[in-house]
Design an enzyme around this catalytic site. Structure first.
Site, PDB file in Angstrom:
ATOM      1  N   TYR A 140      54.409  90.240  69.301  1.00 10.85           N
ATOM      2  CA  TYR A 140      53.922  91.602  69.543  1.00 10.85           C
ATOM      3  C   TYR A 140      52.500  91.814  69.014  1.00 10.85           C
ATOM      4  O   TYR A 140      51.825  92.757  69.401  1.00 10.85           O
ATOM      5  CB  TYR A 140      54.858  92.645  68.914  1.00 10.85           C
ATOM      6  CG  TYR A 140      56.240  92.708  69.543  1.00 10.85           C
ATOM      7  CD1 TYR A 140      56.507  92.120  70.780  1.00 10.85           C
ATOM      8  CD2 TYR A 140      57.282  93.358  68.910  1.00 10.85           C
ATOM      9  CE1 TYR A 140      57.772  92.166  71.344  1.00 10.85           C
ATOM     10  CE2 TYR A 140      58.549  93.420  69.474  1.00 10.85           C
ATOM     11  CZ  TYR A 140      58.788  92.817  70.691  1.00 10.85           C
ATOM     12  OH  TYR A 140      60.037  92.871  71.251  1.00 10.85           O
ATOM     13  N   LYS A 186      64.367  79.790  67.904  1.00  7.79           N
ATOM     14  CA  LYS A 186      64.514  79.019  69.150  1.00  7.79           C
ATOM     15  C   LYS A 186      63.828  77.673  68.909  1.00  7.79           C
ATOM     16  O   LYS A 186      62.901  77.273  69.629  1.00  7.79           O
ATOM     17  CB  LYS A 186      63.875  79.840  70.298  1.00  7.79           C
ATOM     18  CG  LYS A 186      64.187  79.344  71.686  1.00  7.79           C
ATOM     19  CD  LYS A 186      65.609  79.589  72.126  1.00  7.79           C
ATOM     20  CE  LYS A 186      65.853  78.902  73.469  1.00  7.79           C
ATOM     21  NZ  LYS A 186      67.251  78.786  73.843  1.00  7.79           N
ATOM     22  N   ASP A 218      69.936  82.500  71.647  1.00  5.22           N
ATOM     23  CA  ASP A 218      70.849  82.693  72.782  1.00  5.22           C
ATOM     24  C   ASP A 218      72.311  82.589  72.327  1.00  5.22           C
ATOM     25  O   ASP A 218      73.155  83.410  72.701  1.00  5.22           O
ATOM     26  CB  ASP A 218      70.538  81.699  73.913  1.00  5.22           C
ATOM     27  CG  ASP A 218      70.276  80.290  73.418  1.00  5.22           C
ATOM     28  OD1 ASP A 218      70.023  80.108  72.210  1.00  5.22           O
ATOM     29  OD2 ASP A 218      70.341  79.347  74.229  1.00  5.22           O
ATOM     30  N   ASP A 242      64.086  92.560  67.396  1.00  8.07           N
ATOM     31  CA  ASP A 242      64.071  93.785  68.191  1.00  8.07           C
ATOM     32  C   ASP A 242      65.340  93.837  69.055  1.00  8.07           C
ATOM     33  O   ASP A 242      66.066  94.842  69.098  1.00  8.07           O
ATOM     34  CB  ASP A 242      62.805  93.753  69.078  1.00  8.07           C
ATOM     35  CG  ASP A 242      62.535  95.069  69.765  1.00  8.07           C
ATOM     36  OD1 ASP A 242      63.263  96.039  69.510  1.00  8.07           O
ATOM     37  OD2 ASP A 242      61.590  95.124  70.573  1.00  8.07           O
ATOM     38  N   ASP A 246      69.222  95.839  68.111  1.00  6.30           N
ATOM     39  CA  ASP A 246      69.783  96.823  69.044  1.00  6.30           C
ATOM     40  C   ASP A 246      71.195  96.424  69.475  1.00  6.30           C
ATOM     41  O   ASP A 246      72.080  97.272  69.596  1.00  6.30           O
ATOM     42  CB  ASP A 246      68.883  96.988  70.276  1.00  6.30           C
ATOM     43  CG  ASP A 246      67.930  98.166  70.103  1.00  6.30           C
ATOM     44  OD1 ASP A 246      67.748  98.610  68.959  1.00  6.30           O
ATOM     45  OD2 ASP A 246      67.374  98.649  71.115  1.00  6.30           O
TER      46      ASP A 246
END
Ligand code: ATP
Length: 350
Positions: A140, A186, A218, A242, A246
């Site tokens: 980001y 990852k 994943d 992020d 959620d």
């Protein structure tokens, strides 16, 4: 004498913040914490009174405090003001002023409230996971970034210092909980992931009493739905955090139940995940649970009193089982519910 800066904010913010303050005062009475509270304008109300969302007096008050307890900010009244004067701009400035690089979001399915979760009760039972998201680095913010007619690009980048400090937050938090950390990356595809994993392992050597495992993001998305109760602290970078925070946040089943903490270089910040809920503001029916649980996080992470926090959480669980606010199908008012929590707390703490 720990100083708590209160930023009640807008909408239901003041209602839920002062409910949390009443609970903190009850904890102070029992445990002699010596808390001192001071409220400051912040958000939409500060725009109305001072022409800006994060006035100088609020800035100074927050820097001088040991913890910041925020309610909620914003609402339709301030949607039309220029961007640099929006309530949300104040929140970004506050986070920046305090170097808040770690966002902590616990998702706990309280005993007896499994039916609220979208998961089957037997899977939801016992869920108590803390997602720690790195908040100021990663894709980001990474450079270079840009867009042309033909393509667009962003950069995932983490420095050793950034990974080390978020890993420390995770291991320290685990020491206050079940002493297990799951680091998510990852590493099978991205160099940043490989680096993240190696650095977290190096920091782990300082915390031999905490168990560490690694998961690919994943696989983690699947685990959080199929067997979420197996995790304690989950730590990850900005973009994965992020998404996973959620995902985890829907497990308890209601927005009104979710607290959060942001930790960093200066004063830590504690706030409910929900917004200012203008549709129910001033009606006395807002659920103060998220604010009260944010105050419990303040006890743990700002004042290092996790045992007091656990008693507040136990009291909240009892009050929710007894008679919750209307958003959870009960009849309690904000005030009535808060008194139930305080009564339960006094019994638990006795
Ligand atoms: P924001 O963008 O600031 O997060 P939002 O409108 O997306 O705001 P909320 O303000 O959290 O989200 O409100 C979403 C819905 O949830 C509203 O209907 C609101 O009344 C309800 N809600 C949020 N928090 C609470 C609470 N503490 N108690 C009861 N209902 C709540």
């Amino acid at each position: 004498m720990p100083k708590i800066a209160l930023l009640p904010g807008d909408g239901i913010g003041p209602e839920v913040t002062y409910a949390a303050v009443e609970v903190l005062k009850a904890a102070d009475e029992v445990f002699g914490l010596g808390l001192v509270f001071e409220a400051f304008p912040f958000g939409g109300n500060a725009i109305d009174a001072h022409g800006e969302p994060f006035p100088e007096a609020t800035r100074r008050g927050c820097l001088a405090a040991d913890a910041i307890l925020l309610g909620a900010i914003g609402g339709p009244r301030w949607d039309e003001v220029p961007r640099h004067l929006r309530p949300e701009t104040g929140l970004l400035a506050l986070r920046k002023a305090h170097g808040l690089f770690a966002n902590l979001r616990p998702a706990r399915v309280l005993p007896g409230l499994e039916h609220l979760s979208p998961l089957k009760p037997e899977i939801a039972r016992g869920v108590d996971v803390l997602v720690i998201r790195e908040l100021t680095g990663g894709i980001y913010f990474g450079e270079p970034r840009g867009m042309s007619e033909a393509e667009a690009w962003n950069t995932e980048r983490y420095s050793r210092l950034e990974v080390e400090r978020i890993a420390r937050v995770a291991f320290e938090a685990a020491r206050k909980r079940a002493k297990r950390v799951c680091s998510v990356d990852k590493a099978n595809v991205l160099e940043v992931g490989e680096f993240w994993r190696k650095t977290v392992e190096e920091v782990h050597r300082e915390y031999p009493d905490v168990a560490l495992e690694h998961q690919y993001v994943d696989a983690m998305a699947m685990h959080l739905v199929t067997r979420p109760s197996r995790f304690d602290v989950v730590v990850t970078g900005n973009i994965f955090g992020d998404i996973l925070s959620d995902l985890a946040s829907v497990l308890p089943g209601s927005l009104g139940l979710l607290p959060s903490a942001s930790l960093g270089e200066r004063t830590p910040l504690f706030e409910p995940v929900h917004g200012s809920a203008p549709d129910i503001a001033g009606k006395g029916i807002a659920n103060p649970t998220a604010a009260i649980l944010s105050a419990a996080m303040l006890l743990t992470y700002a004042l290092n009193r996790p045992e007091v926090a656990r008693q507040v959480e136990e009291a909240v669980a009892q009050a929710l089982a007894q008679n919750p606010t209307p958003d959870l199908g009960g009849k309690a008012t904000t005030q009535g519910f808060t008194q139930q929590v305080i009564a339960a707390f006094r019994k638990v703490a006795a």
